[in-house]
Design an enzyme around this catalytic site. Structure first.
Site, PDB file in Angstrom:
ATOM      1  N   HIS A 309     -86.455  29.472  83.111  1.00  0.00           N
ATOM      2  CA  HIS A 309     -85.646  28.302  84.292  1.00  0.00           C
ATOM      3  C   HIS A 309     -83.903  29.453  83.669  1.00  0.00           C
ATOM      4  O   HIS A 309     -83.800  29.080  82.226  1.00  0.00           O
ATOM      5  CB  HIS A 309     -84.882  27.498  84.250  1.00  0.00           C
ATOM      6  N   ASP A 367     -91.524  25.681  89.561  1.00  0.00           N
ATOM      7  CA  ASP A 367     -92.524  25.990  90.021  1.00  0.00           C
ATOM      8  C   ASP A 367     -94.155  26.250  89.710  1.00  0.00           C
ATOM      9  O   ASP A 367     -94.781  26.176  89.935  1.00  0.00           O
ATOM     10  CB  ASP A 367     -91.366  27.437  89.965  1.00  0.00           C
TER      11      ASP A 367
END
Length: 443
Positions: A309, A367
Site C-alpha cells: 500500500h 483491495d
C-alpha cells in the site's frame, strides 16, 4: 499548535527566516511555509503532494509506518467489531458517537426522509447508452442533483450544508443501484424504509418486482464492513479533489461528482476490480508460480495487484480486519474450491510466507480481500468502484463541510515549476521559416 521553528537559509544571499513548526495531536510535525514566498521569494516543489499538508483536519488519522487508521480518534479495529457503517457515518459527520436517540433520528433522516429520488431523475438515466458504465451514470446523476436542490448552493449556511450531506449519503445507494439496473436492463427497485442502509442497497441491487427477495445476512455483514472500512482515508486523490472543487464555493453535488470522477481512475478506486481480473487470469493459466516469479523480477513491470500500500508500509489495518470476514464468507458459501477463490487463497498463502514479500512488506491489502468478497456476494465487476464511491461519500461530505467551516480555507491554487520557453516575440506567418521541433525544457 506552534511549538518551535525551523531556520530556512537562502545560500545565495545568506538571508535566513524562521518558519513555525506546527504540532498536530498526532503524526509528524509540519512546517508552516506560507511565509516562504513572501519573505524569501521561494515556492516548494512537491509532485504528488507527498510531503505537503494541504489542510488541517480532525476527521481521520493514518500512520502508514505503524499501520494505524482512526476515525475521529476511534481505532478502526474497534469500530469494525462493535459499530455499523451508518453509525460510523454519524461519527464521521458529527465527531462523536451517537446516543440511541440521536442515532434513531439520524437513521430516520437517512432511511426515510431523504432517501427517495425525484421521479424526474429517472428520465436522466434514460439519456445514457444502454451499455454505459455505472460510474459514468453515477458521475452524471450526482452532479444533476444540484438542479433538484438549488438551495444547496448556499454553501456558507451550516444547516444547508448538513442537509446536503445527509441527502447525498441517503440517495447514493439508490443512484448506485439504479445505475446497475439501467446498465443491465432490469426494472428499478425503490428504496425500502424498513431495511437498514446496507440491506436496502442489496435489495435495490438484486431484487426484481416479480420475485420474493431474501437478503443473506452474511452478505449484509460483509458489505457493511467494506463500506465502513472505505468510509474515509484522509487526504487521498478523490478527497483532495472534493476539497479543491469545493474551495471555489461549488455546490456540494458538483464537488462530490468531481470526487467520483477522481475515484474512477484505475490506480485509485479500481484496485479491487483489478484484483479479480488478475485472479481470473491466474486461475485460467493454472500457473501461479510464473506470476510470482514475474513479480520478483526487477526487470518485469508486472506487479501483483492488491499487495502492499502506498500509505501503509507495514500491514494495512483494514486488511487485517476484513481477512477474517473474507475467509468466513467463502467457507459459508462453499466457494473455497472454485478456481478463482482457490487461486486467491493460494496466492495469499504464498505472500504471507514468502521471504521476498515479507521483507518488502508486500502483504495483501484491503483491495485484495474486498475484491474477493464483492465477487463472492455476486457484485459485478463494473460495480466495484461504484460501491467504493457509495462508502467514500461519507468521508467526502465530511471533508467538504470541514473545509467550508475552516476560517483559513482559501480557493485552491497550487503553484508550478515552469520549465517552458522564456519570453519570445511573435513573428508574422509570412516571415516564419521552418520551425525546429519544440524542445522540452527550452528556457
Amino acid at each position: 499548535m506552534t511549538s518551535d521553528t525551523v531556520t530556512i537559509t537562502d545560500n545565495r544571499s545568506g538571508e535566513s527566516i524562521e518558519l513555525p513548526i506546527i504540532e498536530g495531536t498526532d503524526g509528524y510535525p509540519t512546517i508552516d511555509i506560507r511565509a516562504l514566498h513572501r519573505l524569501l521569494g521561494f515556492y516548494t516543489y512537491d509532485p504528488g503532494f507527498m510531503s505537503t499538508a494541504s489542510c488541517a483536519s480532525a476527521i481521520t488519522f493514518t500512520d502508514g509506518e505503524k499501520g494505524i487508521l482512526r476515525y475521529r480518534g476511534y481505532p478502526i479495529e474497534q469500530l469494525a467489531e462493535h459499530s455499523s457503517f451508518l453509525e460510523t457515518a454519524y461519527l464521521l459527520i458529527h465527531g462523536e458517537l451517537p446516543t440511541s436517540e440521536q442515532f434513531g433520528l439520524f437513521r430516520e433522516e437517512i432511511m426515510v426522509e431523504y432517501n427517495r429520488l425525484h421521479e424526474a431523475l429517472q428520465s436522466f438515466f434514460d439519456g445514457f447508452r444502454e451499455d454505459a458504465h455505472p460510474m459514468a451514470i453515477l458521475v452524471g446523476a450526482v452532479g444533476a442533483l444540484s438542479s433538484f436542490y438549488p438551495d444547496a448552493t448556499n454553501v456558507h449556511d451550516p444547516a444547508v450544508r448538513m442537509k446536503a450531506a445527509k441527502r447525498l449519503i441517503s440517495k447514493m445507494p439508490t443512484i448506485a443501484a439504479w445505475s446497475y439496473k439501467y446498465a443491465t436492463g432490469q426494472p428499478i427497485m425503490y428504496p425500502r424504509t424498513d431495511l437498514d442502509y446496507t440491506e436496502n442497497f442489496l435489495y435495490m441491487m438484486f431484487a426484481v418486482p416479480t420475485d420474493e427477495f431474501e437478503i443473506n445476512p452474511l452478505h449484509v455483514k460483509a458489505l457493511d464492513l467494506i463500506l465502513m472500512l472505505h468510509a474515509d482515508h484522509e487526504q487521498n486523490a478523490s478527497t483532495s479533489t472534493v476539497r479543491l472543487t469545493g474551495s471555489s464555493d461549488a455546490n456540494p453535488f458538483a464537488a462530490i461528482a468531481a470526487g467520483i470522477a477522481s475515484l474512477w481512475g484505475p490506480v485509485h478506486g479500481g484496485a479491487n476490480e483489478a484484483v479479480i481480473r488478475m485472479l481470473q487470469e491466474m486461475s485460467e493459466s493454472g500457473d501461479i508460480d510464473s506470476y510470482i516469479a514475474r513479480a520478483k523480477d526487477p526487470h518485469d513491470r508486472f506487479r501483483l495487484v492488491g499487495f502492499g500500500h502506498r500509505i501503509y508500509k507495514s500491514y494495512d489495518p483494514r486488511a487485517a480486519i476484513i481477512r477474517k470476514t473474507c475467509h468466513q464468507l467463502l467457507e459459508d458459501l462453499g466457494a473455497t474450491h472454485t478456481p478463482l477463490f482457490d487461486t486467491a487463497l493460494k496466492l495469499e498463502e504464498i505472500a504471507l510466507k514468502d521471504e521476498y514479500f515479507i521483507e518488502r512488506k508486500l502483504y495483501p491489502n484491503v483491495d485484495f480481500y474486498s475484491g474477493i468478497i464483492l465477487r463472492a456476494i455476486g457484485i459485478p465487476l463494473e460495480m466495484y468502484t461504484v460501491i467504493f464511491a457509495l462508502a467514500r461519500t461519507v468521508g467526502w461530505t465530511c471533508h467538504w463541510n470541514e473545509m467550508m467551516e475552516d476560517p483559513e480555507s482559501r480557493i485552491g491554487r497550487p503553484r508550478q515549476l515552469y520549465v517552458g520557453y522564456r519570453k519570445r516575440d511573435y513573428v508574422p506567418i509570412e516571415q516564419r521559416g521552418a520551425q525546429p521541433a519544440a524542445e522540452e525544457g527550452g528556457r
